[in-house]
Design an enzyme around this catalytic site. Structure first.
Site, PDB file in Angstrom:
ATOM      1  N   GLU A  91     -82.877  45.202 -14.631  1.00  0.00           N
ATOM      2  CA  GLU A  91     -83.107  44.479 -15.748  1.00  0.00           C
ATOM      3  C   GLU A  91     -83.122  43.035 -15.540  1.00  0.00           C
ATOM      4  O   GLU A  91     -82.170  42.677 -14.823  1.00  0.00           O
ATOM      5  CB  GLU A  91     -82.328  44.879 -16.912  1.00  0.00           C
ATOM      6  CG  GLU A  91     -82.691  46.415 -17.408  1.00  0.00           C
ATOM      7  CD  GLU A  91     -81.719  46.757 -18.737  1.00  0.00           C
ATOM      8  OE1 GLU A  91     -81.028  45.802 -18.952  1.00  0.00           O
ATOM      9  OE2 GLU A  91     -81.951  47.881 -19.142  1.00  0.00           O
TER      10      GLU A  91
ATOM     11  N   CYS B  27     -81.160  35.585 -16.659  1.00  0.00           N
ATOM     12  CA  CYS B  27     -79.969  36.261 -16.113  1.00  0.00           C
ATOM     13  C   CYS B  27     -80.667  37.524 -15.002  1.00  0.00           C
ATOM     14  O   CYS B  27     -81.381  38.308 -15.653  1.00  0.00           O
ATOM     15  CB  CYS B  27     -79.200  37.248 -17.428  1.00  0.00           C
ATOM     16  SG  CYS B  27     -77.862  38.249 -16.648  1.00  0.00           S
TER      17      CYS B  27
ATOM     18  N   CYS C 208     -74.181  49.271 -10.320  1.00  0.00           N
ATOM     19  CA  CYS C 208     -72.982  48.597  -9.768  1.00  0.00           C
ATOM     20  C   CYS C 208     -71.845  49.648  -9.383  1.00  0.00           C
ATOM     21  O   CYS C 208     -71.632  50.537 -10.033  1.00  0.00           O
ATOM     22  CB  CYS C 208     -72.444  47.599 -11.112  1.00  0.00           C
ATOM     23  SG  CYS C 208     -71.109  46.731 -10.524  1.00  0.00           S
TER      24      CYS C 208
ATOM     25  N   CYS D  75     -66.108  48.671 -13.702  1.00  0.00           N
ATOM     26  CA  CYS D  75     -65.289  48.359 -14.864  1.00  0.00           C
ATOM     27  C   CYS D  75     -65.521  49.023 -16.071  1.00  0.00           C
ATOM     28  O   CYS D  75     -66.918  49.519 -16.438  1.00  0.00           O
ATOM     29  CB  CYS D  75     -65.829  46.792 -15.120  1.00  0.00           C
ATOM     30  SG  CYS D  75     -65.588  45.607 -13.655  1.00  0.00           S
TER      31      CYS D  75
ATOM     32  N   CYS E 206     -68.189  48.126 -19.089  1.00  0.00           N
ATOM     33  CA  CYS E 206     -69.357  47.648 -18.879  1.00  0.00           C
ATOM     34  C   CYS E 206     -70.143  48.869 -18.861  1.00  0.00           C
ATOM     35  O   CYS E 206     -70.022  49.716 -17.990  1.00  0.00           O
ATOM     36  CB  CYS E 206     -69.230  46.825 -17.335  1.00  0.00           C
ATOM     37  SG  CYS E 206     -71.009  46.321 -16.726  1.00  0.00           S
TER      38      CYS E 206
ATOM     39  N   GLY F 258     -75.029  44.826 -11.254  1.00  0.00           N
ATOM     40  CA  GLY F 258     -74.604  44.455  -9.921  1.00  0.00           C
ATOM     41  C   GLY F 258     -73.289  43.569  -9.955  1.00  0.00           C
ATOM     42  O   GLY F 258     -73.555  42.475 -10.569  1.00  0.00           O
TER      43      GLY F 258
ATOM     44  N   HIS G  71     -61.009  38.787 -17.341  1.00  0.00           N
ATOM     45  CA  HIS G  71     -60.780  39.960 -18.439  1.00  0.00           C
ATOM     46  C   HIS G  71     -59.307  40.135 -18.586  1.00  0.00           C
ATOM     47  O   HIS G  71     -59.066  41.126 -19.474  1.00  0.00           O
ATOM     48  CB  HIS G  71     -61.662  41.146 -18.038  1.00  0.00           C
ATOM     49  CG  HIS G  71     -63.113  40.712 -17.991  1.00  0.00           C
ATOM     50  ND1 HIS G  71     -63.953  39.857 -18.889  1.00  0.00           N
ATOM     51  CD2 HIS G  71     -64.026  41.032 -17.066  1.00  0.00           C
ATOM     52  CE1 HIS G  71     -65.086  39.631 -18.557  1.00  0.00           C
ATOM     53  NE2 HIS G  71     -65.366  40.183 -17.293  1.00  0.00           N
TER      54      HIS G  71
ATOM     55  N   CYS H 116     -74.370  40.698 -22.578  1.00  0.00           N
ATOM     56  CA  CYS H 116     -73.055  40.782 -21.611  1.00  0.00           C
ATOM     57  C   CYS H 116     -72.544  42.176 -21.582  1.00  0.00           C
ATOM     58  O   CYS H 116     -72.129  42.668 -22.514  1.00  0.00           O
ATOM     59  CB  CYS H 116     -72.240  39.630 -21.665  1.00  0.00           C
ATOM     60  SG  CYS H 116     -71.005  39.686 -20.527  1.00  0.00           S
TER      61      CYS H 116
END
Length: 383
Positions: A106, A119, A126, A130, A133, A178, A234, A352
């Site tokens: 995407e 973006c 990925c 995390c 995500c 990624g 984070h 995000c």
């Protein structure tokens, strides 16, 4: 240097021109006995006007007839197929691209008053996993090539043109699917293309690479293409960051902060953006704010607080608006420039942390580096 594809023997395989930055293309032409200026002619035709030209014959038209005929057999232009465009209620568009083996990645177009940001994804899935995500929950399939990265910009510009827009993409954020710096061999040549004045001519400050903290590649990025740097932080302590971001166990905060300092040390106007997703009861306490201020002391930076964007199966909740505002106030009072990111595209899972595409993962581990039904394009005007 070519990313992902080296300059192969042209007689055995046609070369995808989108895999080459300007220097690489000159080397390819030189290997065929042609002058470098011929490569620059093709390069300009290929990338000018936002890369909207996708016809090989048009890109080769400045070459002598014999050279044109020979190179028509040696090179081609191969872009990602655009499977679907999904509009959001706030004017955002999510572009889904087919990348083979039934998988999709995407990219997201984010129009704003003074700019249009794209973006871009750098991998299919990925490997960093995390916990907050959605992309990370899917695991990792493979790296994208330079051509596949650059194609996202070219197709986005072409789509905007089809919508009657007189403006193309003005800003790029490598914040899609990624970890860009786990695919540096493909990402760096793409960045050189984005910032090349003979190609897409974006200034380095308008191109941002986001990393979760792959420290060795951060130095390479700073030396090769000094674009803007965003760090997915984070958490303000190793203990908490280890828990929610497994990459921290390999590259802990001390090494990450040193790499951030090195990225801007010779660039007096540059700063690092630290992204900080707000997770209710996890990293949003006054103690976390104090720890964050201490961690960032002496680093030229700003903090971008990101309200957590939920997805099915997520084990976290977003901090309340009041908590986010209080956290911001504590940072501001300590002299840390802090903003709150406006959520865009969340109704189509384009915000995000929500990008997912369609990924058949081959691994969920950090060591797993790289090496689809197609729907009609949906075109709605921004509402």
């Amino acid at each position: 240097m070519l990313a992902s594809d080296s300059v192969r023997n042209a007689s055995s395989e046609r070369f995808n021109l989108l895999n080459a930055d300007r220097v690489s293309l000159e080397k390819l032409f030189s290997a065929q006995g042609e002058k470098p200026f011929r490569a620059r002619q093709v390069f300009s035709r290929l990338h000018k006007n936002g890369g909207c030209n996708n016809e090989l014959a048009a890109c080769l038209q400045d070459l002598p007839a014999a050279t044109r005929a020979r190179f028509s057999e040696l090179v081609h232009i191969d872009e990602l197929p655009l499977a679907t465009v999904i509009p959001a209620s706030d004017g955002v568009y999510k572009l889904l691209f087919s990348v083979g083996a039934g998988q999709q990645i995407e990219a997201v177009i984010i129009p704003e008053a003074q700019r249009i940001t794209l973006c871009i994804s750098s991998q299919v899935g990925c490997a960093l996993a995390c916990k907050f995500c959605l992309t990370g929950k899917q695991g990792f399939a493979r790296n994208l090539t330079t051509a596949e990265i650059v194609a996202q910009l070219r197709v986005a510009n072409r789509f905007l043109q089809s919508q009657g827009s007189t403006s193309g993409i003005s800003n790029i954020v490598m914040m899609g699917m990624g970890e860009p710096l786990l695919n540096a061999d493909a990402v760096l040549p793409a960045l050189r293309l984005f910032t090349d004045t003979a190609a897409y001519a974006l200034t380095p400050r308008r191109v941002t690479v986001s990393t979760a903290g792959v420290v060795p590649a951060m130095a390479r990025l700073a030396a090769d293409v000094p674009v803007s740097l965003a760090v997915s932080l984070h958490a303000p302590t190793n203990a908490l960051r280890d828990e929610i971001m497994p990459v921290n166990r390999k590259y802990p905060l001390a090494s990450l902060m040193t790499a951030c300092q090195q990225h801007i040390i010779n660039r007096p106007r540059a700063y690092v953006t630290f992204e900080y997703v707000m997770l209710d009861g996890v990293n949003d306490s006054p103690a976390c704010a104090r720890d964050l201020v201490r961690l960032l002391h002496g680093i030229r930076c700003k903090v971008n607080l990101i309200p957590f964007n939920p997805f099915s199966g997520a084990s976290y909740q977003c901090s309340s608006p009041a908590t986010i505002q209080e956290f911001r106030s504590r940072l501001l009072q300590s002299g840390v420039m802090t903003t709150i990111r406006k959520t865009r595209g969340d109704d189509i899972l384009a915000a995000c942390g929500q990008l997912a595409g369609d990924v058949h993962a081959r691994t969920m581990g950090l060591a797993g580096r790289a090496g689809q039904s197609e729907s009609p394009i949906v075109r709605h005007s921004p509402q």
